[in-house]
Design a protein around this motif. Sequence first.
Motif, PDB file in Angstrom:
ATOM      1  N   ILE A   1       7.244  17.638  -9.329  1.00  0.00           N
ATOM      2  CA  ILE A   1       7.679  16.292  -8.979  1.00  0.00           C
ATOM      3  C   ILE A   1       7.099  15.948  -7.606  1.00  0.00           C
ATOM      4  N   LYS A   2       6.334  14.876  -7.556  1.00  0.00           N
ATOM      5  CA  LYS A   2       5.683  14.472  -6.312  1.00  0.00           C
ATOM      6  C   LYS A   2       6.093  13.052  -5.954  1.00  0.00           C
ATOM      7  N   PHE A   3       6.528  12.889  -4.720  1.00  0.00           N
ATOM      8  CA  PHE A   3       6.995  11.606  -4.190  1.00  0.00           C
ATOM      9  C   PHE A   3       6.064  11.257  -3.038  1.00  0.00           C
ATOM     10  N   PHE A   4       5.052  10.382  -3.304  1.00  0.00           N
ATOM     11  CA  PHE A   4       3.992  10.118  -2.330  1.00  0.00           C
ATOM     12  C   PHE A   4       4.044   8.669  -1.870  1.00  0.00           C
ATOM     13  N   ASN A   5       3.992   8.460  -0.550  1.00  0.00           N
ATOM     14  CA  ASN A   5       4.115   7.137   0.047  1.00  0.00           C
ATOM     15  C   ASN A   5       2.903   6.831   0.918  1.00  0.00           C
ATOM     16  N   GLY A   6       2.312   5.665   0.708  1.00  0.00           N
ATOM     17  CA  GLY A   6       1.172   5.256   1.511  1.00  0.00           C
ATOM     18  C   GLY A   6       1.373   3.856   2.076  1.00  0.00           C
ATOM     19  N   LEU A   7       1.204   3.699   3.389  1.00  0.00           N
ATOM     20  CA  LEU A   7       1.310   2.402   4.057  1.00  0.00           C
ATOM     21  C   LEU A   7      -0.077   2.004   4.547  1.00  0.00           C
ATOM     22  N   TYR A   8      -0.672   1.014   3.864  1.00  0.00           N
ATOM     23  CA  TYR A   8      -1.997   0.505   4.237  1.00  0.00           C
ATOM     24  C   TYR A   8      -1.831  -0.818   4.963  1.00  0.00           C
ATOM     25  N   THR A   9      -2.443  -0.961   6.137  1.00  0.00           N
ATOM     26  CA  THR A   9      -2.345  -2.202   6.903  1.00  0.00           C
ATOM     27  C   THR A   9      -3.723  -2.586   7.416  1.00  0.00           C
TER      28      THR A   9
ATOM     29  N   LYS B   1      -0.589  19.917   5.226  1.00  0.00           N
ATOM     30  CA  LYS B   1       0.536  20.217   4.341  1.00  0.00           C
ATOM     31  C   LYS B   1       1.267  21.446   4.886  1.00  0.00           C
ATOM     32  N   TYR B   2       2.574  21.501   4.589  1.00  0.00           N
ATOM     33  CA  TYR B   2       3.351  22.657   5.012  1.00  0.00           C
ATOM     34  C   TYR B   2       4.371  23.002   3.936  1.00  0.00           C
ATOM     35  N   GLN B   3       4.498  24.296   3.636  1.00  0.00           N
ATOM     36  CA  GLN B   3       5.451  24.780   2.635  1.00  0.00           C
ATOM     37  C   GLN B   3       6.815  24.955   3.302  1.00  0.00           C
ATOM     38  N   LEU B   4       7.742  24.017   3.029  1.00  0.00           N
ATOM     39  CA  LEU B   4       9.057  24.062   3.652  1.00  0.00           C
ATOM     40  C   LEU B   4       9.934  25.155   3.054  1.00  0.00           C
TER      41      LEU B   4
ATOM     42  N   THR C   1       2.873   1.523  -0.903  1.00  0.00           N
ATOM     43  CA  THR C   1       2.916   1.997  -2.289  1.00  0.00           C
ATOM     44  C   THR C   1       3.631   3.335  -2.352  1.00  0.00           C
ATOM     45  N   ASN C   2       4.648   3.398  -3.198  1.00  0.00           N
ATOM     46  CA  ASN C   2       5.270   4.684  -3.523  1.00  0.00           C
ATOM     47  C   ASN C   2       4.843   5.063  -4.932  1.00  0.00           C
ATOM     48  N   THR C   3       4.270   6.257  -5.060  1.00  0.00           N
ATOM     49  CA  THR C   3       3.874   6.783  -6.364  1.00  0.00           C
ATOM     50  C   THR C   3       4.691   8.034  -6.639  1.00  0.00           C
ATOM     51  N   THR C   4       5.474   8.006  -7.705  1.00  0.00           N
ATOM     52  CA  THR C   4       6.275   9.160  -8.116  1.00  0.00           C
ATOM     53  C   THR C   4       5.672   9.738  -9.387  1.00  0.00           C
ATOM     54  N   GLU C   5       5.325  11.019  -9.336  1.00  0.00           N
ATOM     55  CA  GLU C   5       4.724  11.702 -10.477  1.00  0.00           C
ATOM     56  C   GLU C   5       5.648  12.830 -10.933  1.00  0.00           C
TER      57      GLU C   5
ATOM     58  N   LEU D   1     -10.631  -3.620   5.697  1.00  0.00           N
ATOM     59  CA  LEU D   1     -11.056  -2.549   6.604  1.00  0.00           C
ATOM     60  C   LEU D   1      -9.844  -2.129   7.435  1.00  0.00           C
ATOM     61  N   GLY D   2      -8.914  -1.462   6.782  1.00  0.00           N
ATOM     62  CA  GLY D   2      -7.679  -1.088   7.436  1.00  0.00           C
ATOM     63  C   GLY D   2      -7.474   0.403   7.515  1.00  0.00           C
ATOM     64  N   GLU D   3      -6.211   0.781   7.667  1.00  0.00           N
ATOM     65  CA  GLU D   3      -5.835   2.181   7.824  1.00  0.00           C
ATOM     66  C   GLU D   3      -4.663   2.489   6.894  1.00  0.00           C
ATOM     67  N   THR D   4      -4.628   3.720   6.395  1.00  0.00           N
ATOM     68  CA  THR D   4      -3.525   4.152   5.542  1.00  0.00           C
ATOM     69  C   THR D   4      -2.821   5.348   6.176  1.00  0.00           C
ATOM     70  N   TYR D   5      -1.502   5.250   6.286  1.00  0.00           N
ATOM     71  CA  TYR D   5      -0.663   6.334   6.785  1.00  0.00           C
ATOM     72  C   TYR D   5       0.178   6.828   5.606  1.00  0.00           C
ATOM     73  N   SER D   6       0.086   8.110   5.306  1.00  0.00           N
ATOM     74  CA  SER D   6       0.719   8.621   4.086  1.00  0.00           C
ATOM     75  C   SER D   6       1.664   9.774   4.386  1.00  0.00           C
ATOM     76  N   PHE D   7       2.706   9.847   3.562  1.00  0.00           N
ATOM     77  CA  PHE D   7       3.691  10.915   3.651  1.00  0.00           C
ATOM     78  C   PHE D   7       4.122  11.265   2.239  1.00  0.00           C
ATOM     79  N   GLY D   8       4.135  12.561   1.923  1.00  0.00           N
ATOM     80  CA  GLY D   8       4.499  12.966   0.583  1.00  0.00           C
ATOM     81  C   GLY D   8       5.396  14.199   0.563  1.00  0.00           C
ATOM     82  N   LEU D   9       6.230  14.283  -0.455  1.00  0.00           N
ATOM     83  CA  LEU D   9       7.053  15.459  -0.731  1.00  0.00           C
ATOM     84  C   LEU D   9       6.740  15.910  -2.151  1.00  0.00           C
ATOM     85  N   ARG D  10       6.612  17.236  -2.308  1.00  0.00           N
ATOM     86  CA  ARG D  10       6.331  17.788  -3.638  1.00  0.00           C
ATOM     87  C   ARG D  10       7.252  18.960  -3.917  1.00  0.00           C
TER      88      ARG D  10
END
Length: 315
Positions: free
Chosen positions: A52-60, A278-281, A81-85, A303-312
């Motif tokens: 289960i992957k919960f991935f979040n990307g903020l593009y501005t 990435k880090y194994q919690l 964008t939140n993408t849940t797989e 021509l922007g930037e994306t900041y992403s945070f994900g939990l798997r």
Amino acid sequence: MKNNLNKILVPIILLGCLIAYSQEDENGDRQPKSNIQTYTPSKLLKKGQWDIKFFNGLYTQTKQTLEGSEKVDIPRQTFFTNTTEIYTGISNSSRINVGFVFQVRANTYNGAKALEAFKFEDNETDARSGLTTIAPSIRVQPFANIGNFSFTSSVFIPVFKDVASAPYLDKRSYFWETKFFYDKTFGNNKWQLFTEADLGFNFGEKRASANASEDNIGERFANNSMVVPLSVFLSYFPSDKSTVFINAQQSFFIGYDNPDANGNNFSQNYTALGFGGKYQLTKALNVEVSYNNFVRGHSFQGLGETYSFGLRALF
């Protein structure tokens, strides 16, 4: 034109060189100890395992290109964008996984601060948000003797409301996407090369065929087109539980409608560079953070930037 061609070819040449280099090195005998080393997207799940992957990307963005590659300033636009797989293994051979993908988006316009997207407003004027697509998906390892090569195929179905004259929320397309993955670990398991080649097709009503009083014309810009992103990641493992990486992506968006038949015929491309870690919690849970910068583009490309945070979670 020559400079633009060079910028397009550099990531592709880098991809080929890194693959060639990694194939010259042999893996060490030590087995990876954490999921971030073992379960790359190339590696499929065993029967009964869940991923289960919960991935979040903020593009501005505050800049974009014009019809060519000339940059212009624009009021800030932000796209979250939140993408849940969710996937599970279903074969004894660990060669077939099935799952679903869900996407939630929140967009703001007209110069709003980037973090305003997290308010998830939907005023149909300068902010849109909501669940936009769902997708059944399958992962396959086609060759039994190549365990680090696989592909994932998904069909994204738009489920959000069609609002005429509202700002863009997501593509009003049925999107069939297949991603091909390959990775290679080398340097005594301290380095890993991961490559990805995607092939996606957008299907739907032509923009010119839509009724502007009832349909959102802007959300139909991608219909009858294909997208081909090529990505490469080079990772280093300071420890069994952590990794840092750099990445490059070159993407081509190709419209193939006949313009004489009022087709979209819209094409663009971009180059993005980034880094992350990435880090194994825990044994099951790992965290990922990354940053990407769109360093060039063509034909109304942001021509922007994306900041992403994900939990798997993998168990």
